[in-house]
Design an enzyme around this catalytic site. Structure first.
Site, PDB file in Angstrom:
ATOM      1  N   ARG A 124      36.359  11.933 -24.344  1.00  0.00           N
ATOM      2  CA  ARG A 124      37.280  11.953 -23.212  1.00  0.00           C
ATOM      3  C   ARG A 124      37.579  10.528 -22.759  1.00  0.00           C
ATOM      4  NH1 ARG A 124      35.195  14.161 -18.603  1.00  0.00           N
ATOM      5  NH2 ARG A 124      37.295  14.508 -17.827  1.00  0.00           N
ATOM      6  N   LYS A 189      23.383  14.090 -21.348  1.00  0.00           N
ATOM      7  CA  LYS A 189      24.488  14.723 -22.082  1.00  0.00           C
ATOM      8  C   LYS A 189      24.024  15.266 -23.437  1.00  0.00           C
ATOM      9  CE  LYS A 189      29.317  13.989 -23.205  1.00  0.00           C
ATOM     10  NZ  LYS A 189      30.559  13.618 -22.568  1.00  0.00           N
ATOM     11  N   ARG A 325      24.569  12.031  -8.248  1.00  0.00           N
ATOM     12  CA  ARG A 325      23.580  11.104  -7.695  1.00  0.00           C
ATOM     13  C   ARG A 325      22.177  11.521  -8.126  1.00  0.00           C
ATOM     14  NH1 ARG A 325      23.938  10.362  -1.457  1.00  0.00           N
ATOM     15  NH2 ARG A 325      26.120   9.987  -1.908  1.00  0.00           N
TER      16      ARG A 325
HETATM   17  C1  BTN Z   1      33.534  14.074 -24.507  1.00  0.00           C
HETATM   18  O1  BTN Z   1      33.893  12.901 -24.356  1.00  0.00           O
HETATM   19  O2  BTN Z   1      32.598  14.540 -23.862  1.00  0.00           O
HETATM   20  C2  BTN Z   1      34.247  14.965 -25.510  1.00  0.00           C
HETATM   21  C3  BTN Z   1      33.737  14.712 -26.887  1.00  0.00           C
HETATM   22  C4  BTN Z   1      34.390  15.577 -27.953  1.00  0.00           C
HETATM   23  C5  BTN Z   1      33.942  15.172 -29.340  1.00  0.00           C
HETATM   24  C6  BTN Z   1      34.421  16.126 -30.388  1.00  0.00           C
HETATM   25  S1  BTN Z   1      33.624  15.898 -31.952  1.00  0.00           S
HETATM   26  C7  BTN Z   1      34.755  16.986 -32.696  1.00  0.00           C
HETATM   27  C8  BTN Z   1      36.108  16.696 -32.095  1.00  0.00           C
HETATM   28  N1  BTN Z   1      36.753  15.608 -32.814  1.00  0.00           N
HETATM   29  C9  BTN Z   1      36.924  14.540 -32.051  1.00  0.00           C
HETATM   30  O3  BTN Z   1      37.447  13.475 -32.433  1.00  0.00           O
HETATM   31  N2  BTN Z   1      36.427  14.749 -30.832  1.00  0.00           N
HETATM   32  C10 BTN Z   1      35.906  16.090 -30.695  1.00  0.00           C
END
Ligand code: BTN
Length: 332
Positions: A124, A189, A325
Site C-alpha cells: 500500500r 504485521k 498507540r
Molecule cells: C500492504 O501494503 O499491506 C499490502 C501488501 C500486498 C502484497 C501483495 S503480494 C501479492 C500481490 N502482488 C503485489 O505486488 N502486491 C500484493
C-alpha cells in the site's frame, strides 16, 4: 515452473528442495552444466532471496527444505466449487508482481496468480512488498463485478475477513484485522491486502485482490522491513505452514467471499470483521493526505469505514493509515 527464472536455475531449486547437501560436481552432472555455471545459478537464486549455504567439501544446500508451489496442489486444497469458478490458476517462479501480471492478462474470467518470488511486489501507499523466493505467500485474484468501481469501497473488509478465515482453516489462531486491510498478530504485521480496481463509472468493475502473508521470514529479508512483523510459523500451534495448502485455503475463502460480496454487499462480513478487529477500543492516529486524526477506534460501520471517537465528536474515516498507540513498543 514458468518463464522468469532460467530453466537451469529452476532445476537447481528442485534439486536442492529437500534441504540436503549436494556437491557442485553432482549438481553439475545432473543439470548438464559446469560447476562454475552451478555457482552462477546459486548466486542468481540468492539474489532472489533464497538462502543457499555453500560449504567447502560438502557442496550446496538450502537453509531449509522448500515446498515449491504447485497449481494442482493449490486447487486440491480449495473447496471444489471455488476451484471450479477459477478460469485460470497460474503459478510463476519469478514475476514482477502477481497483481500486475493479472492486470496485463486479457479476458475477464476469475483468475488467480501465485508466485515463488516477486521482483516488484507492491504494498500500500507505493511501498515495496518484500517477496523473497519460496518464503511466503504472494497471490492475486482477478474478479469482475457488474457494479461500478465506487460500489467496491468495502471490498477490502470482505477480503480481509476471507483471508483471515483461510489462515484459520490452516490452524492459525488469533489472526487480527487492522483497518483497512492489514493482517496482524500481537500488534505486528502478518500480511497485507492491496486491491486495484479499474472500470467505467457505471460498471463493470475489474478488481485484482493481492494478498501477501508472511509464512517464514528468511534472515536476510527481515532487515529490509521497516515495521514490526510476524510470520505464520511463529504463531501458537503452530499452524500448518504448507504454502500450497495455505494458498488453496486463502484462495478458496476469497473466491467464496467475492461471490457473496457481489450478491449481498458488505453486510455479511461486518460481524466477521468485528470479531477479529485488532484496533477497536484502542487509541489510534490516522494519517491521510495532509491530515491527521487522533481518537479511539470504535470499529467499522456498514459501509466499511473506520469509526473514530475524537475530541470533536464521531468521525467516519474512509481512507488513511492507522497507527495504534503502544503497539510498536509491544511488538518491536
Ligand atoms: C500492504 O501494503 O499491506 C499490502 C501488501 C500486498 C502484497 C501483495 S503480494 C501479492 C500481490 N502482488 C503485489 O505486488 N502486491 C500484493
Amino acid at each position: 515452473m514458468s518463464a522468469g527464472l532460467h530453466p537451469r536455475a529452476a532445476a537447481l531449486v528442485r534439486a536442492l528442495a529437500d534441504g540436503r547437501f549436494r556437491s557442485g560436481t553432482e549438481l553439475a552432472r545432473a543439470l548438464g552444466i559446469s560447476r562454475t555455471a552451478v555457482w552462477k545459478h546459486v548466486e542468481r537464486l540468492a539474489a532472489l532471496g533464497l538462502e543457499v549455504h555453500a560449504v567447502r567439501g560438502k557442496g550446496y544446500r538450502l537453509a531449509r527444505p522448500l515446498e515449491l508451489l504447485d497449481a494442482e496442489a493449490v486447487r486440491a486444497a480449495m473447496p471444489p466449487t471455488a476451484a471450479r469458478r477459477l478460469a485460470a490458476l497460474v503459478v510463476h517462479d519469478v514475476v514482477d508482481s502477481t497483481s500486475e501480471w493479472l492486470r496485463r492478462q486479457p479476458g475477464d474470467g476469475p483468475a488467480a496468480c501465485l508466485a515463488e518470488c516477486q521482483t516488484a511486489g507492491r504494498g500500500r501507499r507505493g511501498r515495496r512488498w518484500v517477496s523473497p523466493f519460496g518464503a511466503h505467500l504472494y497471490l492475486s485474484l482477478r474478479w469482475r463485478f457488474e457494479a461500478s468501481p465506487t460500489a467496491l469501497a468495502g471490498l477490502s473488509v470482505a477480503a480481509g475477513v476471507a483471508v483471515a478465515e483461510g489462515l484459520e482453516a490452516c490452524g492459525a489462531h488469533g489472526v487480527g484485522l487492522k483497518w483497512p486491510n492489514d493482517l496482524v498478530h500481537g500488534g505486528a504485521k502478518l500480511g497485507g491486502i492491496l486491491i486495484d480496481v479499474a472500470g467505467e463509472e457505471s460498471g463493470p468493475a475489474d478488481a485484482v485482490v493481492g494478498v501477501g502473508v508472511n509464512v517464514r521470514m528468511p534472515a536476510g529479508a527481515a532487515a529490509e522491513l521497516d515495521q514490526p512483523w510476524t510470520e505464520l510459523a511463529a504463531l501458537p500451534g503452530p499452524p500448518d505452514c504448507s504454502r500450497n495448502r495455505l494458498a488453496g485455503r486463502v484462495l478458496g475463502a476469497l473466491v467464496g467471499a467475492l461471490e457473496r460480496f457481489a450478491a449481498e454487499g458488505l453486510a455479511p462480513f461486518v460481524d466477521g470483521w468485528a470479531r477479529r478487529d485488532a484496533v477497536a477500543g484502542h487509541e489510534v492516529e490516522v494519517q491521510g493526505a495532509g491530515w491527521t486524526l487522533r481518537g479511539r477506534a470504535l470499529g467499522i460501520d456498514t459501509g466499511g469505514a473506520l469509526l473514530l471517537e475524537t475530541g470533536e465528536g464521531l468521525r467516519r474515516v474512509t481512507a488513511g493509515e492507522v497507527s495504534v498507540r503502544g503497539w510498536h513498543e509491544a511488538a518491536g
